[in-house]
Write a protein that holds these residues in place. Structure first.
Motif, PDB file in Angstrom:
ATOM      1  N   PRO A  67       0.830  -1.212   0.000  1.00 34.50           N
ATOM      2  CA  PRO A  67       0.000   0.000   0.000  1.00 34.50           C
ATOM      3  C   PRO A  67       0.864   1.261   0.000  1.00 34.50           C
ATOM      4  CG  PRO A  67      -0.022  -1.032   2.189  1.00 34.50           C
ATOM      5  CD  PRO A  67       0.731  -1.966   1.276  1.00 34.50           C
ATOM      6  N   SER A  69       0.684   3.762   1.686  1.00 36.65           N
ATOM      7  CA  SER A  69       0.945   4.256   3.043  1.00 36.65           C
ATOM      8  C   SER A  69       2.317   3.819   3.564  1.00 36.65           C
ATOM      9  CB  SER A  69      -0.143   3.750   4.003  1.00 36.65           C
ATOM     10  OG  SER A  69      -0.247   2.336   3.918  1.00 36.65           O
ATOM     11  N   VAL A  70       2.890   2.796   2.940  1.00 32.14           N
ATOM     12  CA  VAL A  70       4.207   2.314   3.399  1.00 32.14           C
ATOM     13  C   VAL A  70       5.282   3.383   3.189  1.00 32.14           C
ATOM     14  CG1 VAL A  70       6.040   0.623   2.888  1.00 32.14           C
ATOM     15  CG2 VAL A  70       3.687  -0.142   3.239  1.00 32.14           C
ATOM     16  N   GLN A  73       5.256   5.384   6.254  1.00 34.52           N
ATOM     17  CA  GLN A  73       5.681   4.535   7.377  1.00 34.52           C
ATOM     18  C   GLN A  73       7.192   4.313   7.349  1.00 34.52           C
ATOM     19  OE1 GLN A  73       3.171   1.196   6.549  1.00 34.52           O
ATOM     20  NE2 GLN A  73       1.351   2.103   7.507  1.00 34.52           N
ATOM     21  N   MET A  74       7.728   4.162   6.143  1.00 32.99           N
ATOM     22  CA  MET A  74       9.182   3.969   6.050  1.00 32.99           C
ATOM     23  C   MET A  74       9.930   5.266   6.347  1.00 32.99           C
ATOM     24  SD  MET A  74      10.029   0.823   5.779  1.00 32.99           S
ATOM     25  CE  MET A  74      11.768   1.076   5.401  1.00 32.99           C
ATOM     26  N   ASN A  77      10.196   5.210   9.868  1.00 33.23           N
ATOM     27  CA  ASN A  77      11.191   4.187  10.231  1.00 33.23           C
ATOM     28  C   ASN A  77      12.614   4.716  10.048  1.00 33.23           C
ATOM     29  OD1 ASN A  77      11.909   1.565  11.103  1.00 33.23           O
ATOM     30  ND2 ASN A  77      11.824   0.692   9.044  1.00 33.23           N
ATOM     31  N   GLY A  82      15.309   2.590  12.211  1.00 35.97           N
ATOM     32  CA  GLY A  82      15.025   1.160  12.108  1.00 35.97           C
ATOM     33  C   GLY A  82      15.155   0.542  10.729  1.00 35.97           C
ATOM     34  N   ALA A  83      15.503   1.338   9.728  1.00 32.55           N
ATOM     35  CA  ALA A  83      15.551   0.795   8.364  1.00 32.55           C
ATOM     36  C   ALA A  83      16.949   0.282   8.025  1.00 32.55           C
ATOM     37  CB  ALA A  83      15.133   1.859   7.357  1.00 32.55           C
TER      38      ALA A  83
END
Lengths: 324, 324
Positions: A67, A69-70, A73-74, A77, A82-83
Motif C-alpha cells: 500500500p 501508506s508504506v 511509514q518507512m 522508520n 530502524g531501516a
C-alpha cells in the motif's frame, strides 16, 4: 574535474608498494574521487547519504503489492533508525538525511496525465538541488516510494526504447500477474506521453516522480559543486539518466554502486555506460547499495593516501623484461 | 554450524522492515555468520586479518619479474604500516597479523623435488593452525610470496586437471614470455609429481608453499573453532582447495571475498562452487580482497541485528496476491 589532481594521483599511484594496476578498480576510484574533489589525496571525512521519498499516483493502477501508506511509514522508520539504510550508513560512517517530497502527496497517475506539472517538477528538482551541501566529500543518493519501479521503468523505456514488458520486473515483490499489470501500465503511459520523445526533462516530468526529480536536481547540484556522487539502484539510476541524454558527460561525476536484482537495472546501466561496483542481488532502494559501496571508496582513498612508496619502504621494483 | 541460530536468523529476517529477500546476499551472509558463530545476532567485534608470507624455490626458474627479496621487503613494509593491507584492514576495523614462514627460507624448486618434505609441510600447517585464536568473530586470510601464483596454478592444475597454459597468468606482472615460462614450469612440476594424483595433501606439500600450507592449517583450525573465514584471491583459494577435495563440506565455513583479475581464479572458484562477493579487478594478494569484503559482512550483521521489525515500526506488510 581537476585534471592536475588526476595527474598527480596517477603519478603517485605508480610509486606505491604494489604491482602497478594490482588494486584494480580501487585505483580508478581514487583518481576519480581526487579529480572531482580537486585534491591529490582524496578524503572522505564528510560522507552524506540523502534519501528522497515520494508517492506515485500510478499506484492506483495496482502496480505494487504494497500500500502507498508504506512510503510514509518507512519515512518514520528512517527517522527512528530502524531501516536498512540506517544500519548501512552507520557502517559506512556516513550521515543520513531523509527528504519527504511534497508532504508525500502523490504525483498524478501518469497513465492519464503528466506525473507532474512544470511548477511541481521544477520545485522537486530545486528541493534536490538544495539538499546538496558544498562541504561534502561524497554524496550517496537513494529513494523510497511505493510504485516507483513502475515510474523508473516507464522513464527508462521512454529514453532508451522498448516496451513495458522489456523494463517491468518484480520490484519490491510483484508476482507474475503484477509484473504483467506493470508492463501494461507502462505501455499506457508511454503511449500517453509519446509526444515528448526526445525531450529528456519532459519525460522525467511526465513519467517520473517527485523523489526522482529531486535525485536529478541533486546530481546536477553535485556537478556544479564538484561533489562526487554514488548512485543507488534502478530508480536512482533512471532518475539520473535524463542528465546523460542532455550531456554525454553529464554523469562523469557519478559511480554506480551496484547492479540490482531488478533485471532492468543491468540493461539501463549498460545504456548509460556505468559499470556497477557491487553485484549482490540487492533490490531495496533507500540508497542501501550506494552506502554499501562507501567502504570501497574509503579503502581506495586510504590505499592511495596511506601506502608507502617503493623508495620509502626500500622495496625492490619489478625487473624490466629480459633483465635477470 | 549452529542450525538453531541459522533458523532463528531466518525467522527474524522475515520480520524486518524490507521486502523479503531484498537485501540479497547480505541476508545469506548474516545467516552464514550467525550459524558459524552460534549467535542469533552475528557480531564482528573481533575481526582478524592474518597474512602468511613465504618464499618459493621455483623463483629460480624465472617465473616472476620480481626478485625473491621482495617477500622480505614487503614483510617489513607490513610491519611499518605501508602496504595496501595495512590501509584496508584499518578501514575494515580489523587487526592485522603477519606471519613470516620458516624465516622466509624458500621451499625446494618443485620442478626437481617436492616443495616441502613431510616435516616441513606439517610444521607449516601447524603454524597456520596455531595462528587462529578461538576468540575471533571473523578471520580474513591472505598471503605474500614472490612466485606463488606459479605454485597456486600448479596446485590447482594438479587438483582439477588441465595444463600449465590453462592455469598460468600474468600474476604480479609477467609479460607473455613470462607467462609461457610459468606454464612450462608448471607442466614440469605436474609431470614430476604426477604420482600423487588423488592425494590432495601430498599435492599441497609437493606443489604448494609454506604460506599456502599455513593457510590450509588456518582454514582447518577455523573450522574446528567455528570461526567464519573470508578467503582472499587465487593463491589463498588454491591453498584451501585441498580441504574441499578431502571433504565436500570442507569449505562451508568460508566465503570467497572476490574474483581476482588472474583468470585462473574465476575458473578455480567455479570448481570449488564459491561465488565471489566482489569483482574489482584486484590482483594484489596480502588479504586485500578479503579485508575489502569485511564491511559487506558488517553491513549484513548490522542490518540483521539493528533493523526494526514490521510490528515494531508499524509498517504495513505486503498484500497477499489478489488482495486489494
Amino acid at each position: 574535474p581537476d585534471e592536475a589532481a588526476r595527474y598527480a594521483i596517477a603519478a603517485r599511484e605508480a610509486t606505491l608498494t604494489k604491482p602497478p594496476g594490482s588494486l584494480g578498480r580501487l585505483e580508478e576510484l581514487a583518481a576519480w574521487l581526487g579529480a572531482w574533489q580537486g585534491r591529490e589525496r582524496p578524503a572522505l571525512d564528510r560522507v552524506r547519504v540523502v534519501v528522497f521519498a515520494g508517492n506515485h499516483g500510478v499506484v492506483a493502477r495496482g502496480v505494487s503489492p504494497w500500500p502507498a501508506s508504506v512510503t510514509a511509514q518507512m519515512v518514520a522508520n528512517f527517522a527512528a533508525g530502524g531501516a536498512a539504510i540506517n544500519q548501512i550508513a552507520r557502517v559506512a560512517g556516513a550521515g543520513l538525511t531523509v527528504v519527504p517530497m511534497m508532504d508525500l502527496a502523490p504525483t498524478a497517475d501518469f497513465t492519464v496525465a503528466p506525473a507532474m506539472d512544470q511548477d511541481a517538477f521544477l520545485a522537486a528538482v530545486a528541493t534536490g538541488h538544495d539538499a546538496v551541501e558544498a562541504e561534502t566529500d561524497l554524496l550517496c543518493l537513494g529513494e523510497m516510494g511505493i510504485g516507483n519501479t513502475t515510474a523508473a521503468a516507464a522513464l527508462a523505456a521512454s529514453l532508451y526504447g522498448g516496451s513495458g514488458a522489456d523494463w517491468a520486473g518484480p520490484g519490491a515483490g510483484s508476482d507474475a500477474d503484477g509484473v504483467a499489470r506493470k508492463a501494461r501500465t507502462i505501455d499506457a503511459a508511454l503511449a500517453r506521453h509519446a509526444g515528448h520523445a526526445g525531450d529528456p526533462l519532459a519525460l522525467a516530468r511526465c513519467l517520473g516522480g517527485y523523489e526522482m526529480a529531486a535525485i536529478l536536481g541533486a546530481v546536477l547540484a553535485a556537478r556544479q559543486k564538484r561533489v562526487p556522487v554514488v548512485l543507488d539502484g534502478f530508480i536512482c539510476t533512471a532518475a539520473a539518466a535524463p542528465l546523460l541524454r542532455l550531456n554525454p558527460d553529464g554523469l562523469a561525476h557519478t559511480v554506480l554502486s551496484h547492479r540490482s536484482a531488478e533485471a532492468a537495472h543491468g540493461v539501463l546501466a549498460r545504456h548509460l555506460g556505468l559499470e556497477p561496483l557491487l553485484n549482490l542481488g540487492l533490490r531495496l532502494g533507500e540508497a542501501s547499495g550506494a552506502a554499501l559501496a562507501v567502504p570501497l571508496l574509503r579503502a581506495a582513498a586510504a590505499c592511495h593516501g596511506g601506502m608507502a612508496t617503493f623508495a620509502e619502504a626500500e622495496v625492490s621494483e619489478k625487473k624490466v623484461s629480459g633483465e635477470t
